[in-house]
Design a protein around this motif. Sequence first.
Motif, PDB file in Angstrom:
ATOM      1  N   VAL A 190      43.338  60.498  37.096  1.00 17.87           N
ATOM      2  CA  VAL A 190      43.168  59.429  38.097  1.00 17.87           C
ATOM      3  C   VAL A 190      41.690  59.413  38.630  1.00 17.87           C
ATOM      4  O   VAL A 190      41.436  58.781  39.643  1.00 17.87           O
ATOM      5  N   ASP A 191      40.779  60.682  38.328  1.00 11.64           N
ATOM      6  CA  ASP A 191      39.473  60.662  38.744  1.00 11.64           C
ATOM      7  C   ASP A 191      38.566  59.919  37.736  1.00 11.64           C
ATOM      8  O   ASP A 191      37.549  59.767  38.109  1.00 11.64           O
ATOM      9  N   LEU A 235      44.762  52.002  35.922  1.00 12.48           N
ATOM     10  CA  LEU A 235      45.851  52.006  35.158  1.00 12.48           C
ATOM     11  C   LEU A 235      46.984  52.498  36.284  1.00 12.48           C
ATOM     12  O   LEU A 235      48.302  51.969  36.325  1.00 12.48           O
ATOM     13  N   SER A 236      46.659  53.514  36.792  1.00 10.98           N
ATOM     14  CA  SER A 236      47.564  53.925  37.747  1.00 10.98           C
ATOM     15  C   SER A 236      47.916  52.994  38.789  1.00 10.98           C
ATOM     16  O   SER A 236      49.212  52.889  39.223  1.00 10.98           O
ATOM     17  N   ASN A 263      48.255  55.308  48.234  1.00 15.20           N
ATOM     18  CA  ASN A 263      47.465  56.226  47.841  1.00 15.20           C
ATOM     19  C   ASN A 263      46.582  56.049  46.458  1.00 15.20           C
ATOM     20  O   ASN A 263      45.651  56.192  46.417  1.00 15.20           O
ATOM     21  N   ALA A 264      47.496  55.223  45.510  1.00 10.51           N
ATOM     22  CA  ALA A 264      46.943  54.885  44.172  1.00 10.51           C
ATOM     23  C   ALA A 264      45.578  53.969  44.567  1.00 10.51           C
ATOM     24  O   ALA A 264      44.598  53.868  43.998  1.00 10.51           O
ATOM     25  N   LEU A 265      46.046  53.098  45.481  1.00  7.56           N
ATOM     26  CA  LEU A 265      44.808  51.925  45.937  1.00  7.56           C
ATOM     27  C   LEU A 265      43.475  52.680  46.574  1.00  7.56           C
ATOM     28  O   LEU A 265      42.608  52.513  45.947  1.00  7.56           O
ATOM     29  N   VAL A 293      37.022  55.949  43.503  1.00  8.73           N
ATOM     30  CA  VAL A 293      36.831  56.216  42.133  1.00  8.73           C
ATOM     31  C   VAL A 293      35.551  55.143  41.853  1.00  8.73           C
ATOM     32  O   VAL A 293      34.670  55.365  41.411  1.00  8.73           O
ATOM     33  N   ILE A 294      35.761  53.958  42.320  1.00  7.57           N
ATOM     34  CA  ILE A 294      34.682  52.940  41.929  1.00  7.57           C
ATOM     35  C   ILE A 294      33.807  52.620  42.891  1.00  7.57           C
ATOM     36  O   ILE A 294      32.737  51.719  42.932  1.00  7.57           O
TER      37      ILE A 294
END
Length: 142
Positions: free
Chosen positions: A54-55, A62-63, A116-118, A124-125
């Motif tokens: 996820v990094d 995708l996550s 948390n995924a958001l 990351v972006i």
Amino acid sequence: PTRRSSDLGRVAEHNPWELLGKADFNTPESKSSQYVNRSLTQAQRDYLMAGLDVDNEFDARLSLILWLGFGCGLRSAEMIGLSLKDIKMGPERWSLDVTGKGKRERTVPLSTPVKNALLRYLRVIGLELDFVTRASSGLNPE
């Protein structure tokens, strides 16, 4: 962050939909159980998520897509229609304003794993939370 050429066109090693199998619509019980039998189990979800880095921008995206699907019940068309302005950040909880089938609008609460995924994907972006806050409130984010 810029995309690496190695991320472009990258596909998962395994097709996650193979885990679901095919529905047999010829049996009487299949009409009522078609959706239950074709959803992921917790073990299958964990298996999919365990293989993600996820990094990495691709995997973080995708996550987020997977969490929006099985954490919020969003359809692919609903995910495609999302933008930063659809994120509502309240003091108690976050939610998404979603436009679904037939242009029906609904508000979907974000659970902690989805939130948390958001946040991970935005980090990351390279988007800061204050940028997202301004965009979601309708202010010029710049």
